[in-house]
Motif scaffolding. Sequence first.
Motif, PDB file in Angstrom:
ATOM      1  N   SER A  26      -3.010  -4.313  -8.399  1.00 17.70           N
ATOM      2  CA  SER A  26      -1.643  -3.831  -8.239  1.00 17.70           C
ATOM      3  C   SER A  26      -0.685  -4.968  -7.957  1.00 17.70           C
ATOM      4  CB  SER A  26      -1.566  -2.822  -7.084  1.00 17.70           C
ATOM      5  OG  SER A  26      -2.478  -1.775  -7.299  1.00 17.70           O
ATOM      6  N   PHE A  27      -1.171  -5.968  -7.245  1.00 17.50           N
ATOM      7  CA  PHE A  27      -0.287  -7.038  -6.813  1.00 17.50           C
ATOM      8  C   PHE A  27       0.279  -7.809  -8.000  1.00 17.50           C
ATOM      9  CE2 PHE A  27       1.229 -10.823  -4.671  1.00 17.50           C
ATOM     10  CZ  PHE A  27       1.807 -10.275  -3.530  1.00 17.50           C
ATOM     11  N   TRP A  30       3.278  -5.866  -8.570  1.00 15.40           N
ATOM     12  CA  TRP A  30       4.185  -5.914  -7.413  1.00 15.40           C
ATOM     13  C   TRP A  30       4.863  -7.270  -7.283  1.00 15.40           C
ATOM     14  CZ3 TRP A  30       0.193  -3.511  -3.488  1.00 15.40           C
ATOM     15  CH2 TRP A  30       0.022  -2.167  -3.797  1.00 15.40           C
ATOM     16  N   GLU A  33       8.083  -7.448  -9.037  1.00 11.65           N
ATOM     17  CA  GLU A  33       9.082  -6.655  -8.304  1.00 11.65           C
ATOM     18  C   GLU A  33       9.576  -7.420  -7.074  1.00 11.65           C
ATOM     19  OE1 GLU A  33      10.209  -3.417  -8.964  1.00 11.65           O
ATOM     20  OE2 GLU A  33       9.241  -3.779 -10.901  1.00 11.65           O
ATOM     21  N   ILE A  56       8.337  -0.519  -4.487  1.00 16.46           N
ATOM     22  CA  ILE A  56       7.375  -1.459  -5.059  1.00 16.46           C
ATOM     23  C   ILE A  56       6.019  -0.781  -5.232  1.00 16.46           C
ATOM     24  CG2 ILE A  56       6.079  -3.584  -4.616  1.00 16.46           C
ATOM     25  CD1 ILE A  56       8.632  -4.503  -3.008  1.00 16.46           C
ATOM     26  N   PHE A  57       5.613  -0.082  -4.193  1.00 17.37           N
ATOM     27  CA  PHE A  57       4.321   0.605  -4.222  1.00 17.37           C
ATOM     28  C   PHE A  57       4.252   1.603  -5.377  1.00 17.37           C
ATOM     29  CE2 PHE A  57       1.660   4.224  -2.812  1.00 17.37           C
ATOM     30  CZ  PHE A  57       0.455   3.563  -2.675  1.00 17.37           C
ATOM     31  N   THR A  59       5.578   1.513  -8.231  1.00 21.48           N
ATOM     32  CA  THR A  59       5.541   0.989  -9.603  1.00 21.48           C
ATOM     33  C   THR A  59       4.139   1.032 -10.198  1.00 21.48           C
ATOM     34  OG1 THR A  59       5.232  -1.267  -8.790  1.00 21.48           O
ATOM     35  CG2 THR A  59       7.493  -0.592  -9.289  1.00 21.48           C
ATOM     36  N   THR A  60       3.133   1.130  -9.348  1.00 23.11           N
ATOM     37  CA  THR A  60       1.776   1.212  -9.887  1.00 23.11           C
ATOM     38  C   THR A  60       1.192   2.604  -9.721  1.00 23.11           C
ATOM     39  OG1 THR A  60       0.992   0.355  -7.772  1.00 23.11           O
ATOM     40  CG2 THR A  60       1.137  -1.205  -9.584  1.00 23.11           C
ATOM     41  N   ILE A  80      -0.420  -3.410   1.478  1.00 22.06           N
ATOM     42  CA  ILE A  80       0.905  -4.001   1.250  1.00 22.06           C
ATOM     43  C   ILE A  80       1.712  -4.024   2.556  1.00 22.06           C
ATOM     44  CG2 ILE A  80       2.132  -1.918   0.443  1.00 22.06           C
ATOM     45  CD1 ILE A  80       3.623  -3.684  -1.520  1.00 22.06           C
TER      46      ILE A  80
END
Length: 315
Positions: A26-27, A30, A33, A56-57, A59-60, A80
Amino acid sequence: MMTNIIEALRQESVAKLFTGKVFFRSFETWKGEINSITPNKTSRQVIDLGDHLSEIFRTTRTAGRGQGDVSGGGAAWESIVCWYLNLCSIGRRSVAIKHSRALIPDPICDAITVNYRNFVSNTESDLIVIVFPDKPEYQIDKELIHVNDANGRPVPLFSQGRNPKYNLKAVLNALCHRDFSEIEIHIIQCKTNWNDNAQIPMLWDMIYSATNFRNNVTIGRNGYSIANIAQFSYSFVTVPTSRITSITPNSTCVKRVSNISGGNYWGRPTQNNVASSIKEMLLRNLSRGHGQNFLTTLQTELQRLNTEYTFFGLS
DNA sequence: TCAGAGAGACCTCTATGTCT
DNA sequence: AGACATAGAGGTCTCTCTGA
């Protein structure tokens, strides 16, 4: 390069987040972003990331309710939040740790243990922020620390063998034992969903705030108890993933966490009587980790984001 | 030292109940 | 009737411990 023991612990803690598959993947998304929200990496921009963490979280976020989403989503949110709190705390004496035996000093682990008669129930999956006291051992090079363990024996700084490793946990155990009454512990319960899970932080906070029970519930073991530390708080951080319009100051889920000792937060801008932005937690619970405020400490440290602090994965 | 097993924690959506 | 709260279903991930 000289590293004090607090920054060494922070590095271990953040590096460990990236070993998680879901967070690591995911990062990648992120990061883009985050960099677009903090183009200049000023301390103000970085702290204000707290207002955007949910965005941000999400977005995935994937649709559906597969079990992979269940398992991964929660761990990723916790990660996160841990990442953000550590980023804002660089250069200070506070470190956020996603629960892990290997990194949390034993006296801390013991102090927050809840005993239900003979059954030992650690809350195993929370974030724990430790604020260390203002003493020289926490500022000097970690390889110069002289400290005795709980039995009065000097702690060896390196392990035996061909590839000696720094005994981070053992040194921290000894320091935490010695300075126990000056340490602060802040537990942070992370949930992606608010309305379904508000009882959990409410009840744990009740347990930790109670001074005694009638039915063999006790807190702490091996002589360590949160009653003897400098400061303790329990807080709640949510995304939340449920519909935002249905959350009002009168909602049950809001009321349930309105009184917990460390406050309730989300990864969005503060909304009065509902939830505070996670960035407010820095000031409210963690400000004693340095003589100066977060804006000041961060401004200095952020200059080294691409050299000393590459473990945050932003460069 | 490493692989494997076991334990524990993770969340979303629908159906149903309950209150106004 | 509408709004809100809750129970229930369900597989996967990570960590820790043990034995080879």
